[in-house]
Design an enzyme around this catalytic site. Structure first.
Site, PDB file in Angstrom:
ATOM      1  CB  CYS A 166      -9.929   2.397 -25.111  1.00  0.00           C
ATOM      2  SG  CYS A 166     -10.955   3.892 -25.001  1.00  0.00           S
TER       3      CYS A 166
ATOM      4  CG  HIS B 235     -13.396   0.267 -28.202  1.00  0.00           C
ATOM      5  ND1 HIS B 235     -13.227  -0.437 -27.028  1.00  0.00           N
ATOM      6  CD2 HIS B 235     -13.496   1.562 -27.837  1.00  0.00           C
ATOM      7  CE1 HIS B 235     -13.238   0.396 -26.000  1.00  0.00           C
ATOM      8  NE2 HIS B 235     -13.395   1.619 -26.470  1.00  0.00           N
TER       9      HIS B 235
ATOM     10  CD  GLU C 255     -13.450  -3.780 -28.138  1.00  0.00           C
ATOM     11  OE1 GLU C 255     -14.104  -2.887 -27.563  1.00  0.00           O
ATOM     12  OE2 GLU C 255     -12.278  -3.593 -28.534  1.00  0.00           O
TER      13      GLU C 255
END
Length: 376
Positions: free
Chosen positions: A268, A353, A355
């Site tokens: 990001c 993202h 994750e």
């Protein structure tokens, strides 16, 4: 029954949206944005990338499953405000320990419920992100517009939300059949050490690396290249975070000095910082990308990933040819760059993202790519 306090949102164009207070009742000027996720309001509330932003949730019912101890992405939420259609203050969830409103009140975060979030989202989509004032319903419009005119939004968000000193997080056992288990099982070199530059990092980035067997040393956003190099990391991660990437020249300079010394992975804001370190340019999107359903095409494999996103800035495509970077991913909604790589330096970044938290897990393979690069 406690009487509900009338509140409103005033936009820079003078348009007003009325509702009722929940959370903190204080007035606040924020940049107003919207998020299209259907779940994950707790992670959104505690994601430091939303520092100083008023987030309009497009999904109508918010607060219905409460707040769970293990789902926070930071210890101290710094979101500017939350604006919803319907707030549920009586959640039903065995994991819930507090209501959303209680957590917001504790952290001084104002909220407004009962707002026509469809109309407000269309306004942001059509006219772009801009300043908004959350205030009492009785505040005169002229006064509100004067406050908006005279308020300059802060540009020091990263320095406010980054950790103050270095800290460490160690590997945790993960069953092979668990999340990321297939990646962890394929790693031959154990005890990999990652230096993570904290620009407002989500907890799940550290959890994901720990779950893959990595020892992670987290350092503040303005840590110099020499200090990071002295940690002798196998790889460097540049985290997500709030604001304009050009506001952190110290981080950009440190990353530039470290390129080529070991693998680098940017997520990001970290992706933008990595790109700037190579000489690319960034620009601000009209209303950004925020949600858990953005389709991204991997240009190397042709596969489509559904991704979790939260950003206001993107990489200028025309700036890449003068750098060693190549585009690896694009957003299928607007063709913006979602991934870059310099294979020679074993450096890459993605705008979304991997994750998740909240969001789909289609992109978890990127952690495996990072770990494989560290084994070379």
């Amino acid at each position: 029954m406690k009487e509900k306090r009338r509140r409103k949102v005033i936009l820079e164009d003078g348009r007003e949206f009325y509702g009722y207070a929940f959370g903190s009742h204080q007035d606040r000027v924020c940049e107003i944005v919207f998020n299209t996720s259907m779940t994950g309001y707790q992670e959104i509330l505690s994601d430091l990338s939303y520092t100083d932003q008023a987030v309009v949730m497009t999904y109508p019912l918010i607060g219905n499953y409460g707040m769970a101890a293990g789902d926070y992405e930071s210890d101290t939420p710094s979101i500017g405000a939350m604006i919803v259609r319907e707030y549920n203050e009586e959640p039903s969830n065995f994991r819930s320990l507090q209501t959303l409103g209680e957590v917001m009140e504790k952290n001084g975060i104002p909220g407004i419920t009962g707002v026509d979030t469809r109309a407000l989202t269309r306004s942001i989509r059509d006219y772009g992100t801009r300043k908004a004032l959350l205030t009492d319903a009785s505040t005169p419009t002229a006064l509100g517009l004067e406050i908006l005119k005279n308020t300059v939004l802060a540009s020091d968000a990263v320095s406010r939300v980054s950790c103050r000193q270095r800290w460490e997080s160690f590997p945790v056992p993960v069953p092979v059949e668990g999340r990321h288990g297939d990646i962890a099982a394929a790693i031959t070199k154990k005890n990999l050490h990652v230096a993570a530059i904290d620009c407002g990092m989500k907890r799940n980035i550290v959890r994901s690396l720990n779950g893959l067997g990595c020892h992670v040393t987290i350092v503040p956003w303005n840590t110099g290249a020499d200090e990071i190099r002295s940690l002798r990391p196998d790889g460097i991660l540049i985290s997500n975070g709030p604001g304009d990437p050009t506001d952190v020249p110290e981080t950009i300079a440190a990353v530039r000095a470290l390129l080529g010394s070991c693998p680098v992975f940017g997520i990001c804001l970290g992706h933008q910082i990595l790109s700037l370190a190579y000489g690319a340019r960034t620009y601000k999107l009209k209303f950004g990308h925020r949600g858990g359903n953005h389709p991204v095409k991997n240009l190397e494999t042709g596969k489509i990933e559904i991704t979790s996103q939260n950003h206001s800035y993107a990489i200028e495509q025309d700036s890449l040819p003068s750098t060693p970077l190549k585009a690896t991913h694009i957003n299928l909604l607007d063709q913006t760059i979602e991934g870059v790589e310099c294979a020679a330096d074993r450096a890459f970044g993605v705008q979304y993202h991997p994750e998740s938290a909240p969001g789909p897990q289609d992109s978890a393979y990127l952690f495996g790519k990072f770990l494989r690069a560290m084994q070379v």
